[in-house]
Motif scaffolding. Structure first.
Motif, PDB file in Angstrom:
ATOM      1  N   ASP A   1       0.853  -1.195   0.000  1.00 36.88           N
ATOM      2  CA  ASP A   1       0.000   0.000   0.000  1.00 36.88           C
ATOM      3  C   ASP A   1       0.888   1.243   0.000  1.00 36.88           C
ATOM      4  N   PRO A   2       0.859   2.054  -1.064  1.00 36.34           N
ATOM      5  CA  PRO A   2       1.731   3.237  -1.122  1.00 36.34           C
ATOM      6  C   PRO A   2       1.445   4.247  -0.022  1.00 36.34           C
ATOM      7  N   GLY A   3       0.261   4.169   0.603  1.00 36.17           N
ATOM      8  CA  GLY A   3      -0.074   5.104   1.676  1.00 36.17           C
ATOM      9  C   GLY A   3       0.283   4.587   3.063  1.00 36.17           C
ATOM     10  N   ASP A   4       0.903   3.409   3.116  1.00 36.64           N
ATOM     11  CA  ASP A   4       1.218   2.799   4.406  1.00 36.64           C
ATOM     12  C   ASP A   4       2.392   3.531   5.055  1.00 36.64           C
ATOM     13  N   ARG A   5       2.113   4.207   6.191  1.00 34.95           N
ATOM     14  CA  ARG A   5       3.146   4.992   6.869  1.00 34.95           C
ATOM     15  C   ARG A   5       3.577   4.347   8.189  1.00 34.95           C
ATOM     16  N   ARG A   6       3.221   3.085   8.408  1.00 32.10           N
ATOM     17  CA  ARG A   6       3.610   2.423   9.643  1.00 32.10           C
ATOM     18  C   ARG A   6       5.121   2.172   9.669  1.00 32.10           C
ATOM     19  N   GLU A   7       5.640   2.025  10.880  1.00 32.95           N
ATOM     20  CA  GLU A   7       7.032   1.610  11.007  1.00 32.95           C
ATOM     21  C   GLU A   7       7.195   0.282  10.266  1.00 32.95           C
TER      22      GLU A   7
ATOM     23  N   SER B   1       2.434 -10.371   4.908  1.00 34.42           N
ATOM     24  CA  SER B   1       1.428 -10.445   3.852  1.00 34.42           C
ATOM     25  C   SER B   1       1.183  -9.102   3.177  1.00 34.42           C
ATOM     26  N   GLU B   2       1.594  -8.013   3.829  1.00 40.30           N
ATOM     27  CA  GLU B   2       1.387  -6.683   3.267  1.00 40.30           C
ATOM     28  C   GLU B   2       2.676  -6.066   2.730  1.00 40.30           C
ATOM     29  N   ARG B   3       3.695  -6.901   2.537  1.00 42.52           N
ATOM     30  CA  ARG B   3       4.960  -6.452   1.973  1.00 42.52           C
ATOM     31  C   ARG B   3       5.119  -6.952   0.537  1.00 42.52           C
ATOM     32  N   PHE B   4       5.777  -6.155  -0.274  1.00 43.84           N
ATOM     33  CA  PHE B   4       6.035  -6.517  -1.672  1.00 43.84           C
ATOM     34  C   PHE B   4       7.537  -6.761  -1.824  1.00 43.84           C
ATOM     35  N   TYR B   5       7.950  -8.041  -1.823  1.00 44.83           N
ATOM     36  CA  TYR B   5       9.346  -8.413  -2.059  1.00 44.83           C
ATOM     37  C   TYR B   5       9.540  -8.527  -3.572  1.00 44.83           C
ATOM     38  N   PHE B   6       9.687  -7.381  -4.218  1.00 46.04           N
ATOM     39  CA  PHE B   6       9.566  -7.334  -5.676  1.00 46.04           C
ATOM     40  C   PHE B   6      10.688  -8.077  -6.403  1.00 46.04           C
ATOM     41  N   LEU B   7      11.907  -8.083  -5.879  1.00 50.52           N
ATOM     42  CA  LEU B   7      12.977  -8.829  -6.548  1.00 50.52           C
ATOM     43  C   LEU B   7      12.694 -10.326  -6.499  1.00 50.52           C
ATOM     44  N   GLU B   8      12.165 -10.786  -5.399  1.00 48.83           N
ATOM     45  CA  GLU B   8      11.843 -12.205  -5.265  1.00 48.83           C
ATOM     46  C   GLU B   8      10.650 -12.592  -6.126  1.00 48.83           C
TER      47      GLU B   8
END
Length: 636
Positions: free
Chosen positions: A268-274, A281-288
């Motif tokens: 989510d581009p608006g995600d400002r959490r630490e 599940s809410e992370r994008f490991y784009f190289l993988e």
């Protein structure tokens, strides 16, 4: 010294220059080593991650042949293959030599040399000394040179800047002109041969570069302006994992990825959490996701462009708590790894990040972005092929010779080993190996030299010294409102924006126009400093001018190459691998045919020659005798 001893000048005290000095002094020649500063401050000390050599300490059935293949394919087949073959074959012996010099390589609990994984390969073949490998290698060779210095075989000239070579009427290099950076004295020095080992040119992109403030490329630019050919200037590597800063960027070694670091952004581009509060599940490991075969260890150009796409095109960047602050960053995450393991393997970069970011990478992911890092291009150098073994012919006077007789080049300032993209940990290898080869080649050249520099007329040296002193006067004379430091910042911004990770012909045309205008603005230069002692503004102004000339070569070479290869990426000419298609599929096979046709047009070395109106660009064939390009490398 024997009666046959000759005088040689080496420019640069990094690994390339020190190895050349070592080879020449041990061959019985007198060596004068010039450096802009104390030799032990040379930029080789900044290399962190390691040096490649096939020792197969991990039992992965690695081979020298695979190292050769990885280097050739990693460089998109653009490097001449005989030098690569010889470098990879000699790498294990070079590591053993470093060991005998006392280099403190990291070891396994059993006492064996440890090896780590680096980008673009699938085998652990990178020897390392924590995360300060370059420093340890540099200090090891420096001790050997210091021994020769005490024996009177080497003379160091530190805090001297190379200004030009001195050529005789036949165009043969007979010495140099240099300036004492403290007294500003300009003096000529005779030499029977000159080795240029002056390093890279990352300051052309300052401050968005990992290179030191002395990596200007000015020395290479100066001999280019005197007739030396410059090759593959368009290929400049942007390291994907650099820590951004106001003054400069700082390298976070590729070993961080090789040791298990993961690159990601929030979905989510608006995600400002630490970052550690964001669940997996809410992370994008784009190289993988995009390159599952290699994951986070894809080559640097692929990783850099992926980060560029995620931040600039998809708008998924992170960083900056303030709404208006740039979010051109992604996370490099080490927090899931064992703390003791990371501290032992990567202690140097952890310290750097803590100091300049004020955060602990063991507690929170690092924020990184690509930064200008390494020039694959450089001065054109020759080689002689061994007709029996297929590599370079050992000891040939042609090896690492520029097109100016008597002038040699090695280290990052030559173009010989990396093609369109350098494999990680091949830089310390190529710098050390090329320095040794250049030294041996110069020794062979000197053995066949009929007439030395002592026979050259004194007028040659006097004329060139006066010319350089006059240039100092011209740069020192107030003529307008242009400040060299401001011109340097404008150069860096222009190159980062228009000759950067992604390129476009219209932008390159605009860059060439702007660079010509930037050069003309030196006619209105005002140093704002008139000191006749240690005038840093004078030295810097001359360096910036020569950086502008070299930037023109880079932009013109990029404009001439209408394709995507290695670190040179023009989306308008991208032959993208069809998504979801693999060998055997008709769409993939059609792509492969387009790729082969593209190679027929563009598998050539770009060569620039100096002309007062701008660089003249031509192309020359590449030696593909060892490994023909059969299919594009697929990192998925």
């Amino acid at each position: 010294m024997s009666a046959s001893a000759r005088q040689v000048i080496v420019i640069g005290g990094g690994l390339g220059g020190l190895w050349a000095t070592l080879a020449l002094a041990e061959a019985g020649h007198r060596v004068m080593l010039f450096s802009l500063f104390e030799v032990m401050r040379s930029h080789s000390a900044c290399a962190q991650g390691g040096i490649n050599a096939v020792l197969d300490m991990k039992g992965q059935h690695d081979s020298v042949q695979q190292h050769i293949v990885d280097t050739i394919k990693g460089g998109s087949y653009l490097a001449n293959q005989p030098p690569i073959q010889s470098m990879c074959e000699d790498a294990p012996g070079l590591i053993r030599t470093f060991e005998r010099m006392g280099v403190t390589f990291s070891r396994t609990p059993e006492g064996l040399l440890d090896q780590r994984l680096f980008g673009g390969v699938k085998h652990k073949r990178t020897c390392f000394a924590g995360a300060s490998t370059g420093q340890q290698l540099l200090y090891g060779v420096d001790q050997q040179v210091r021994r020769l210095e005490t024996e009177g075989k080497v003379e160091k000239q530190e805090w001297w800047e190379f200004l030009s070579i001195v050529k005789d009427v036949d165009g043969v290099c007979r010495g140099i002109v240099a300036m004492d950076l403290r007294s500003l004295e300009v003096r000529a020095f005779r030499a029977d041969a000159v080795v240029l080992a002056s390093g890279g040119l990352g300051q052309i992109y300052a401050p968005k570069t990992t290179c030191s403030t002395n990596s200007t490329g000015a020395a290479a630019s100066r001999v280019y302006q005197q007739g030396a050919r410059f090759a593959n200037a368009e290929f400049f590597q942007f390291h994907p994992t650099a820590m951004l800063g106001e003054d400069k960027t700082r390298l976070m070694t590729e070993a961080a990825r090789g040791e298990g670091g993961r690159v990601w952004v929030p979905k989510d581009p608006g995600d400002r959490r630490e970052p550690l509060r964001i669940p997996e599940s809410e992370r994008f490991y784009f190289l993988e996701d995009w390159y599952p075969s290699y994951g986070n260890t894809v080559p640097r150009d692929i990783a850099a462009r992926a980060i560029w796409k995620v931040t600039r095109e998809l708008g998924l960047g992170v960083g900056g708590a303030d709404a208006g602050e740039s979010r051109d960053r992604v996370y490099l995450d080490l927090t899931h790894l064992d703390r003791n393991f990371v501290s032992t393997r990567l202690g140097a970069i952890l310290s750097i990040y803590r100091k300049f970011a004020g955060q602990d990478p063991l507690e929170t992911p690092m924020e990184i972005f690509p930064a200008a890092h390494y020039a694959m291009g450089g001065l054109w150098v020759d080689y002689e092929k061994d007709p029996t073994r297929g590599g370079m012919k050992a000891g040939s006077p042609r090896n690492h010779a520029t097109n100016i007789p008597g002038l040699y080049a090695c280290g990052e300032c030559d173009y010989a080993y990396h093609g369109a993209n350098r494999l990680g940990a091949n830089s310390l290898l190529s710098a050390s190996y090329s320095g040794r080869v250049a030294g041996e080649a110069v020794a062979s050249y000197l053995s066949g030299l009929e007439q030395g520099a002592e026979a050259a007329p004194a007028a040659l040296f006097e004329t060139e010294s006066r010319r350089q002193a006059d240039l100092n006067q011209q740069f020192s004379r107030p003529r307008g409102d242009q400040n060299p430091f401001r011109l340097h910042r404008e150069l860096g911004a222009l190159m980062t924006t228009q000759v950067g990770v992604v390129r476009d012909n219209a932008e390159l045309d605009a860059a060439l126009s702007s660079l010509r205008e930037l050069e003309q603005r030196f006619e209105r230069l005002d140093l704002s400093e008139s000191s006749r002692w240690a005038n840093q503004s004078l030295a810097h102004a001359r360096q910036v001018f020569d950086m502008v000339k070299l930037a023109q070569v880079m932009a013109a070479s990029a404009r001439a190459r209408d394709e995507c290869r290695g670190a040179h990426f023009k989306p308008a000419f991208d032959l993208a691998i069809p998504q979801g298609k693999f060998p055997g599929d008709p769409e993939f096979e059609a792509y492969r045919e387009r790729w082969k046709a593209n190679n027929a047009d563009w598998l050539k070395t770009t060569v620039a020659e100096y002309h007062p109106d701008g660089p003249r660009i031509a192309f020359e064939p590449v030696d593909l005798g060892l490994l023909a390009p059969e299919q594009p490398r697929d990192y998925r």
